[in-house]
Design a protein around this motif. Structure first.
Motif, PDB file in Angstrom:
ATOM      1  N   PRO A   1       0.806  -1.217   0.000  1.00  0.00           N
ATOM      2  CA  PRO A   1       0.000   0.000   0.000  1.00  0.00           C
ATOM      3  C   PRO A   1       0.844   1.273   0.000  1.00  0.00           C
ATOM      4  O   PRO A   1       0.426   2.294  -0.559  1.00  0.00           O
ATOM      5  CB  PRO A   1      -0.824  -0.129   1.291  1.00  0.00           C
ATOM      6  N   LEU A   2       2.033   1.223   0.590  1.00  0.00           N
ATOM      7  CA  LEU A   2       2.906   2.398   0.559  1.00  0.00           C
ATOM      8  C   LEU A   2       3.353   2.708  -0.869  1.00  0.00           C
ATOM      9  O   LEU A   2       3.411   3.879  -1.262  1.00  0.00           O
ATOM     10  CB  LEU A   2       4.125   2.175   1.447  1.00  0.00           C
ATOM     11  N   ARG A   3       3.659   1.669  -1.637  1.00  0.00           N
ATOM     12  CA  ARG A   3       4.024   1.874  -3.042  1.00  0.00           C
ATOM     13  C   ARG A   3       2.826   2.430  -3.808  1.00  0.00           C
ATOM     14  O   ARG A   3       2.964   3.332  -4.650  1.00  0.00           O
ATOM     15  CB  ARG A   3       4.490   0.549  -3.654  1.00  0.00           C
ATOM     16  N   ALA A   4       1.629   1.897  -3.514  1.00  0.00           N
ATOM     17  CA  ALA A   4       0.421   2.409  -4.175  1.00  0.00           C
ATOM     18  C   ALA A   4       0.182   3.872  -3.805  1.00  0.00           C
ATOM     19  O   ALA A   4      -0.221   4.685  -4.652  1.00  0.00           O
ATOM     20  CB  ALA A   4      -0.778   1.558  -3.782  1.00  0.00           C
ATOM     21  N   TYR A   5       0.427   4.211  -2.558  1.00  0.00           N
ATOM     22  CA  TYR A   5       0.284   5.599  -2.099  1.00  0.00           C
ATOM     23  C   TYR A   5       1.246   6.511  -2.848  1.00  0.00           C
ATOM     24  O   TYR A   5       0.873   7.581  -3.327  1.00  0.00           O
ATOM     25  CB  TYR A   5       0.544   5.648  -0.596  1.00  0.00           C
ATOM     26  N   SER A   6       2.484   6.053  -2.981  1.00  0.00           N
ATOM     27  CA  SER A   6       3.496   6.850  -3.669  1.00  0.00           C
ATOM     28  C   SER A   6       3.208   6.958  -5.165  1.00  0.00           C
ATOM     29  O   SER A   6       3.268   8.048  -5.751  1.00  0.00           O
ATOM     30  CB  SER A   6       4.875   6.220  -3.439  1.00  0.00           C
TER      31      SER A   6
ATOM     32  N   VAL B   1      -0.048   1.849  11.591  1.00  0.00           N
ATOM     33  CA  VAL B   1      -1.026   1.061  10.842  1.00  0.00           C
ATOM     34  C   VAL B   1      -0.535   0.835   9.411  1.00  0.00           C
ATOM     35  O   VAL B   1      -0.730  -0.236   8.836  1.00  0.00           O
ATOM     36  CB  VAL B   1      -2.424   1.712  10.857  1.00  0.00           C
ATOM     37  N   TRP B   2       0.143   1.813   8.826  1.00  0.00           N
ATOM     38  CA  TRP B   2       0.710   1.629   7.492  1.00  0.00           C
ATOM     39  C   TRP B   2       1.795   0.552   7.510  1.00  0.00           C
ATOM     40  O   TRP B   2       1.908  -0.234   6.569  1.00  0.00           O
ATOM     41  CB  TRP B   2       1.261   2.954   6.960  1.00  0.00           C
TER      42      TRP B   2
END
Length: 290
Positions: free
Chosen positions: A173-178, A211-212
């Protein structure tokens, strides 16, 4: 409580369960080829339910848990009817899971629900001709994220789990956020917002960083985790690079990750329907659980 469920050509009988406890009721609905179907509840919330498809012949059969996609905020097990039927006809006991959506509960509720569904199925294994020590988890898109999170939960030693399959899985999800921050692709922008909603509406900083971190599957890799098969289209909005992150981390502890990249842009279920993809997934599963 009893309800009727219609899913395409299949009529399902719904029998309510408290976690791990079967209530007396009508016999499950029998379908073609001796396959039986019912819907059971593994928790008290509206989406804590799963469809079960099995062959009631007294044999212990390998199990497949299917987790639908839908940005973590939508989707339903009813859209998995054809995939469910295909694996039931191959002789597996199939559990098609619903889970609390991100608009109802933030992460890790979705992983908690998948684990609870698996626990409930293992407790009722004899009822569904299921071998509780031999199963895989298959997830589509956001469901692929949940499946991979199950596979890397704790020290990765979930009893009976032999593998995880992700179809266009959102591993990071962090990659998706970025990726979605400056992307011209509306789907990548939507995925960024969906990840924020999954985290309870907060971005990955400050008090929300914990949570991330919990959502970030590669960070939970351990040597007892199970093998993973990830399938992506080369140019889809959840790129193969997502799964490369997990391959790198699991590779460091000796756990194999296979990434299959198909040409084109198809995502999730449409990708699974591309020629040869389902067969490749089925072959990989058969090599793990028979």
């Amino acid at each position: 409580m009893r309800r009727a469920v219609s899913a395409g050509a299949l009529a399902l009988a719904a029998v309510a369960l408290s976690p791990g406890t079967a209530h007396a009721g009508k016999d499950p609905v029998s379908g073609m080829g001796g396959i039986e179907f019912e819907t059971v509840e593994y928790g008290q919330q509206r989406h804590q339910a799963m469809d079960v498809s099995w062959t009631a012949d007294g044999m212990k059969r390998p199990g497949i848990f299917l987790i639908h996609g839908g940005w973590w905020s939508s989707g339903d097990k009813k859209y998995m009817t054809e995939v469910t039927r295909s694996y039931a006809e191959l002789g597996y006991t199939v559990f098609t899971i619903n889970y609390r959506l991100s608009g109802e509960a933030a992460w890790p509720a979705q992983r908690t629900d998948a684990l609870a569904a698996i626990q409930s199925a293992r407790k009722q294994a004899e009822r569904w001709s299921f071998d509780p020590n031999n199963y895989v988890v298959v997830g589509f898109s956001a469901g692929g994220h949940i499946a991979a999170a199950v596979g890397t939960y704790g020290d990765g030693d979930l009893p009976g789990l032999k593998g995880v399959v992700g179809i266009s899985p959102v591993i990071s999800p962090l990659r998706a956020y970025s990726d979605g921050a400056a992307s011209a692709d509306p789907n990548q922008r939507k995925l960024r917002e969906a990840a924020i909603q999954l985290a309870g509406g907060c971005e990955p900083k400050g008090a929300c960083s914990r949570v991330w971190a919990s959502m970030e599957v590669p960070w939970h890799a351990s040597r007892h985790d199970v093998p993973v098969l990830a399938v992506h289209s080369k140019d889809e909005f959840v790129p193969p690079a997502q799964s490369m992150l997990l391959k790198e981390m699991l590779g460091q502890v000796g756990v194999p990750v296979t990434i299959f990249t198909a040409p084109g842009v198809e995502h999730s279920a449409p990708l699974y329907r591309e020629p040869g993809v389902a067969e490749r997934v089925q072959k990989w599963i058969a090599e793990r659980i028979g």
